[in-house]
Design a protein around this motif. Structure first.
Motif, PDB file in Angstrom:
ATOM      1  N   GLY A  10     -12.250  -9.544  -6.101  1.00 47.62           N
ATOM      2  CA  GLY A  10     -12.609  -9.327  -4.705  1.00 47.62           C
ATOM      3  C   GLY A  10     -11.561  -9.752  -3.699  1.00 47.62           C
ATOM      4  N   GLY A  11     -10.499 -10.416  -4.146  1.00 50.31           N
ATOM      5  CA  GLY A  11      -9.498 -10.925  -3.214  1.00 50.31           C
ATOM      6  C   GLY A  11      -8.580  -9.842  -2.685  1.00 50.31           C
ATOM      7  N   LYS A  12      -7.885 -10.174  -1.592  1.00 52.90           N
ATOM      8  CA  LYS A  12      -6.942  -9.234  -0.989  1.00 52.90           C
ATOM      9  C   LYS A  12      -5.511  -9.492  -1.425  1.00 52.90           C
ATOM     10  N   GLY A  13      -5.233 -10.668  -1.972  1.00 54.18           N
ATOM     11  CA  GLY A  13      -3.941 -10.938  -2.591  1.00 54.18           C
ATOM     12  C   GLY A  13      -2.744 -10.752  -1.700  1.00 54.18           C
ATOM     13  N   VAL A  14      -2.826 -11.210  -0.457  1.00 57.89           N
ATOM     14  CA  VAL A  14      -1.746 -10.946   0.490  1.00 57.89           C
ATOM     15  C   VAL A  14      -0.443 -11.634   0.097  1.00 57.89           C
ATOM     16  N   ARG A  15      -0.511 -12.760  -0.633  1.00 56.46           N
ATOM     17  CA  ARG A  15       0.717 -13.477  -0.999  1.00 56.46           C
ATOM     18  C   ARG A  15       1.548 -12.712  -2.010  1.00 56.46           C
ATOM     19  N   ALA A  16       0.937 -11.796  -2.720  1.00 59.77           N
ATOM     20  CA  ALA A  16       1.672 -11.071  -3.756  1.00 59.77           C
ATOM     21  C   ALA A  16       2.562  -9.981  -3.188  1.00 59.77           C
ATOM     22  N   GLY A  17       2.303  -9.564  -1.957  1.00 59.80           N
ATOM     23  CA  GLY A  17       3.091  -8.494  -1.368  1.00 59.80           C
ATOM     24  C   GLY A  17       2.712  -7.138  -1.937  1.00 59.80           C
ATOM     25  N   GLY A  18       3.404  -6.093  -1.496  1.00 57.58           N
ATOM     26  CA  GLY A  18       3.190  -4.765  -2.042  1.00 57.58           C
ATOM     27  C   GLY A  18       2.173  -3.924  -1.303  1.00 57.58           C
ATOM     28  N   GLY A  19       1.452  -4.505  -0.332  1.00 56.92           N
ATOM     29  CA  GLY A  19       0.529  -3.711   0.472  1.00 56.92           C
ATOM     30  C   GLY A  19      -0.826  -3.465  -0.143  1.00 56.92           C
ATOM     31  N   LEU A  20      -1.015  -3.852  -1.403  1.00 51.44           N
ATOM     32  CA  LEU A  20      -2.294  -3.704  -2.091  1.00 51.44           C
ATOM     33  C   LEU A  20      -2.758  -5.066  -2.587  1.00 51.44           C
ATOM     34  N   PRO A  21      -4.073  -5.242  -2.753  1.00 51.80           N
ATOM     35  CA  PRO A  21      -4.519  -6.452  -3.447  1.00 51.80           C
ATOM     36  C   PRO A  21      -3.838  -6.536  -4.802  1.00 51.80           C
ATOM     37  N   LYS A  22      -3.450  -7.752  -5.194  1.00 48.03           N
ATOM     38  CA  LYS A  22      -2.599  -7.913  -6.367  1.00 48.03           C
ATOM     39  C   LYS A  22      -3.204  -7.342  -7.639  1.00 48.03           C
ATOM     40  N   GLU A  26       0.675  -2.216  -9.930  1.00 49.42           N
ATOM     41  CA  GLU A  26       1.057  -1.833 -11.287  1.00 49.42           C
ATOM     42  C   GLU A  26       1.854  -2.945 -11.962  1.00 49.42           C
ATOM     43  N   LEU A  27       1.462  -3.218 -13.190  1.00 51.66           N
ATOM     44  CA  LEU A  27       2.115  -4.236 -14.006  1.00 51.66           C
ATOM     45  C   LEU A  27       2.279  -3.657 -15.404  1.00 51.66           C
ATOM     46  N   ALA A  28       3.522  -3.459 -15.821  1.00 48.42           N
ATOM     47  CA  ALA A  28       3.780  -2.884 -17.154  1.00 48.42           C
ATOM     48  C   ALA A  28       3.006  -1.587 -17.351  1.00 48.42           C
ATOM     49  N   ASP A  29       3.182  -0.665 -16.436  1.00 47.17           N
ATOM     50  CA  ASP A  29       2.676   0.713 -16.540  1.00 47.17           C
ATOM     51  C   ASP A  29       1.170   0.861 -16.335  1.00 47.17           C
ATOM     52  N   ALA A  30       0.503  -0.160 -15.807  1.00 45.23           N
ATOM     53  CA  ALA A  30      -0.929  -0.033 -15.543  1.00 45.23           C
ATOM     54  C   ALA A  30      -1.317  -1.032 -14.455  1.00 45.23           C
ATOM     55  N   GLY A  59     -13.649   2.424  -3.520  1.00 45.56           N
ATOM     56  CA  GLY A  59     -13.349   3.840  -3.729  1.00 45.56           C
ATOM     57  C   GLY A  59     -12.006   4.039  -4.396  1.00 45.56           C
ATOM     58  N   MET A  60     -11.011   3.271  -3.960  1.00 52.74           N
ATOM     59  CA  MET A  60      -9.688   3.369  -4.561  1.00 52.74           C
ATOM     60  C   MET A  60      -9.734   2.965  -6.027  1.00 52.74           C
ATOM     61  N   TYR A  61     -10.469   1.906  -6.323  1.00 48.91           N
ATOM     62  CA  TYR A  61     -10.561   1.438  -7.709  1.00 48.91           C
ATOM     63  C   TYR A  61     -11.248   2.482  -8.585  1.00 48.91           C
ATOM     64  N   GLU A  62     -12.308   3.069  -8.094  1.00 50.89           N
ATOM     65  CA  GLU A  62     -13.008   4.085  -8.881  1.00 50.89           C
ATOM     66  C   GLU A  62     -12.107   5.291  -9.144  1.00 50.89           C
ATOM     67  N   SER A  63     -11.223   5.604  -8.209  1.00 52.74           N
ATOM     68  CA  SER A  63     -10.247   6.679  -8.444  1.00 52.74           C
ATOM     69  C   SER A  63      -9.243   6.280  -9.516  1.00 52.74           C
ATOM     70  N   MET A  64      -8.819   5.023  -9.498  1.00 55.09           N
ATOM     71  CA  MET A  64      -7.906   4.522 -10.528  1.00 55.09           C
ATOM     72  C   MET A  64      -8.529   4.640 -11.909  1.00 55.09           C
ATOM     73  N   LEU A  65      -9.818   4.336 -12.000  1.00 56.32           N
ATOM     74  CA  LEU A  65     -10.486   4.372 -13.299  1.00 56.32           C
ATOM     75  C   LEU A  65     -10.473   5.773 -13.910  1.00 56.32           C
ATOM     76  N   ALA A 229       7.038 -10.856 -12.003  1.00 55.73           N
ATOM     77  CA  ALA A 229       8.195 -10.731 -12.890  1.00 55.73           C
ATOM     78  C   ALA A 229       7.950 -11.470 -14.200  1.00 55.73           C
ATOM     79  N   VAL A 230       7.360 -12.659 -14.117  1.00 57.27           N
ATOM     80  CA  VAL A 230       7.061 -13.429 -15.322  1.00 57.27           C
ATOM     81  C   VAL A 230       6.032 -12.703 -16.181  1.00 57.27           C
ATOM     82  N   ALA A 231       4.963 -12.202 -15.545  1.00 58.77           N
ATOM     83  CA  ALA A 231       3.917 -11.504 -16.289  1.00 58.77           C
ATOM     84  C   ALA A 231       4.453 -10.241 -16.955  1.00 58.77           C
ATOM     85  N   GLU A 232       5.295  -9.518 -16.234  1.00 56.46           N
ATOM     86  CA  GLU A 232       5.900  -8.297 -16.793  1.00 56.46           C
ATOM     87  C   GLU A 232       6.726  -8.637 -18.032  1.00 56.46           C
ATOM     88  N   ALA A 233       7.510  -9.709 -17.958  1.00 64.04           N
ATOM     89  CA  ALA A 233       8.343 -10.107 -19.090  1.00 64.04           C
ATOM     90  C   ALA A 233       7.488 -10.524 -20.281  1.00 64.04           C
TER      91      ALA A 233
END
Length: 244
Positions: A10-22, A26-30, A59-65, A229-233
Motif C-alpha cells: 500500500g505504500g507510495k515508496g517515494v524514497r525509491a524514485g522512479g515516479g512509481l511506488p517501489k 521493474e526489478l530483474a525483468d518483472a 487499476g494499474m496493478y490489475e493491468s500489470m497482472l 541495485a543490490v536486489a538486482e545483483a
C-alpha cells in the motif's frame, strides 16, 4: 493447518524514485511485487494470497497482472492510511473469503518491498508459529550501535548518545506469521495504529507471545535506489546459481 499470506503493497515508496511506488518498479525483468508473490506461490501452491493495495494504483496493478507470465491467484483489497490499517483490511478480507475456521489457518504478513524472501525462510516461520505465539524472522546486527539519550535537538549532531551492546539486539524482518484467529483478534483490539511499527508489536500489545526464527540477510527491504541495485545483483546471482 492451511497457509495464507497477506502482501502489504500500500505504500507510495517515494524514497525509491522512479515516479512509481517501489513495489511496481521493474526489478530483474518483472515488477518487484511479482518476485514477492512467486516466493509464496513456490512455498505452497495452494496458499491463499491477499494483496493489500493503495486504491490509487489498483487499476494499474490489475493491468500489470494481465501481463504476468505465470499468473498467481490472489485477492486484492484496498489499504488504509497506515500500514496497520492496511494489514487489518487484508486480515478482514481473508476472514471473509476463507472456508475454514480461522484457528486452523497460518497467515504470513509480508512487505511487498522484500522481493528476495525465499520459500525456505517462509517454511521456517510456518514451522515456528503456534497457537498464542507468533513467529518473527530476525538477523544479527553487524554494525555498531549507539543509543540516543538526549531529547533535545532535531538532528544527530545535537543529541547525546551512548554505546550499546549489539549482541542484545536483532534486526526484525518479515514475514511475521501468526494463527489467523490470534492476529485478527489482536488487530481488532488495536487502539491507535500510529503506535505500532509492525505486526509483532500489535500482537504483543494484545498479549500474544513472540517466537524468533532465523531470517536471511538477503531478505532486504528495498527502500532507496541503491537497494534496487543490490536486489538486482542478488536476483541475478541466484538465477546464475540455479542454472549450474
Amino acid at each position: 493447518m492451511k497457509n495464507a499470506a497477506i502482501i502489504v503493497a500500500g505504500g507510495k515508496g517515494v524514497r525509491a524514485g522512479g515516479g512509481l511506488p517501489k513495489q511496481f518498479i521493474e526489478l530483474a525483468d518483472a515488477p518487484m511485487i511479482f518476485h514477492t508473490l512467486r516466493a509464496f506461490r513456490d512455498f505452497d501452491r495452494n496458499m491463499k494470497i491477499v494483496v493489500v493495495m493503495n486504491k490509487e494504483y489498483r487499476g494499474m496493478y490489475e493491468s500489470m497482472l494481465k501481463d504476468m507470465r505465470d499468473p498467481i491467484d490472489q485477492l486484492i483489497v484496498d489499504g488504509g492510511a497506515t500500514r496497520a490499517e492496511s494489514v487489518k483490511a487484508g486480515l478482514e478480507c481473508l476472514m471473509k473469503n476463507s472456508d475454514i475456521d480461522a484457528s486452523d489457518m497460518k497467515v504470513a504478513i509480508h512487505d511487498a518491498a522484500r522481493p528476495l524472501i525465499s520459500p525456505e525462510v517462509i517454511r521456517r516461520g510456518m514451522e515456528s508459529v503456534r497457537s498464542g505465539v507468533g513467529a518473527v524472522p530476525v538477523v544479527a546486527i553487524v554494525s555498531s550501535l549507539r543509543q540516543l539519550t538526549g531529547s533535545d535537538g532535531d538532528c544527530f549532531e545535537e543529541r547525546a548518545s551512548r554505546s550499546v551492546d549489539r549482541s542484545n539486539y536483532v534486526e526484525v524482518q518479515t514475514p511475521q506469521i501468526f494463527i489467523l484467529s490470534d492476529i485478527m483478534n489482536a488487530y481488532r483490539k488495536m487502539d491507535d495504529p500510529r503506535n505500532f511499527t509492525d505486526d509483532a508489536s500489535i500482537a504483543e500489545a494484545a498479549g500474544l507471545g513472540i517466537a524468533l526464527y532465523k531470517g536471511d540477510p538477503a531478505n532486504l527491504k528495498v527502500t532507496n535506489p541503491m537497494d534496487f541495485a543490490v536486489a538486482e545483483a542478488l536476483i541475478s546471482g541466484i538465477r546464475h546459481l540455479s542454472k549450474e
